[in-house]
Design an enzyme around this catalytic site. Sequence first.
Site, PDB file in Angstrom:
ATOM      1  N   LYS A 128      -1.807   9.779  30.620  1.00 30.16           N
ATOM      2  CA  LYS A 128      -2.718  10.915  30.809  1.00 30.16           C
ATOM      3  C   LYS A 128      -4.145  10.558  30.419  1.00 30.16           C
ATOM      4  O   LYS A 128      -5.088  10.820  31.160  1.00 30.16           O
ATOM      5  CB  LYS A 128      -2.223  12.120  30.009  1.00 30.16           C
ATOM      6  CG  LYS A 128      -3.109  13.342  30.114  1.00 30.16           C
ATOM      7  CD  LYS A 128      -3.984  13.470  28.893  1.00 30.16           C
ATOM      8  CE  LYS A 128      -5.095  14.465  29.109  1.00 30.16           C
ATOM      9  NZ  LYS A 128      -5.966  14.542  27.921  1.00 30.16           N
ATOM     10  N   ASP A 146      -1.578  17.089  32.130  1.00 28.55           N
ATOM     11  CA  ASP A 146      -1.544  17.579  30.765  1.00 28.55           C
ATOM     12  C   ASP A 146      -0.842  18.929  30.779  1.00 28.55           C
ATOM     13  O   ASP A 146      -0.239  19.310  31.766  1.00 28.55           O
ATOM     14  CB  ASP A 146      -2.968  17.739  30.251  1.00 28.55           C
ATOM     15  CG  ASP A 146      -3.784  18.552  31.223  1.00 28.55           C
ATOM     16  OD1 ASP A 146      -3.446  19.723  31.464  1.00 28.55           O
ATOM     17  OD2 ASP A 146      -4.754  18.015  31.785  1.00 28.55           O
TER      18      ASP A 146
END
Length: 219
Positions: A128, A146
Amino acid sequence: MKEVKLINKKQCDEVFKILFQTWPQAQCELLHNNHFQLLIAVVLSAQATDKSVNKALEPLLQQSPFFSAADLIEMGEESFLKVIKSIGLAPTKARNCFKLAKILQEKYLGDVPLEREKLEELPGVGRKTANVILNVLCNLPTMAVDTHVERLSQRIGLVLQTKDRLKIEEELLKRVPQKYAVKAHHILIFHGRYHCVARKPKCELCPIEHLCLKVGVTH
DNA sequence: ATCCCGAGGG
DNA sequence: CCCTCTGGAT
């Protein structure tokens, strides 16, 4: 029998078109003046709001606008921990940032490597975080999944039900219109942060309510 | 699967 | 009080 909750390609295009019009200003909101500061900020933002990260880093960046890997090494892990104390998971993050700074100094002359493999080797940097860095610094059409992106993707019906973030990322990249590929991540973040919030989404005011499947939304 | 863990909002 | 926040490492 499990019902498939997914909107079609045409509806998907419409969703991004509307969201782009709704959030034309969507962009990274983490304070930073250089690549290193952005990397640190993104690492610190794990399970924390960007506001809390900015609040903690603002005094430091005010005093030291060009704050670098070398500066972090010089100030030491303990001092940095005090700076970020108000952010959740601070001890772990301070350790990771300090180790990360040392690696950047030793291997990359203090610069942030702009390649996924090298980024993900750094402590505290996973998929991420690497996706955010590559998106913001290189304008690459990455999709950082996320908590916001995961929630909205399922809720709207952009992807099939799964907790596998890599799968969500791949499905999203397939379905996002080319035109919005680079912006898509921040468009979803803004909508999730300011409108389609986790607990009480403001569906009555939502510009894509007519397209949203509202998976898991109970009012 | 579980641990890391502070502030802000409702 | 409880939930959430641009996750990552073990």
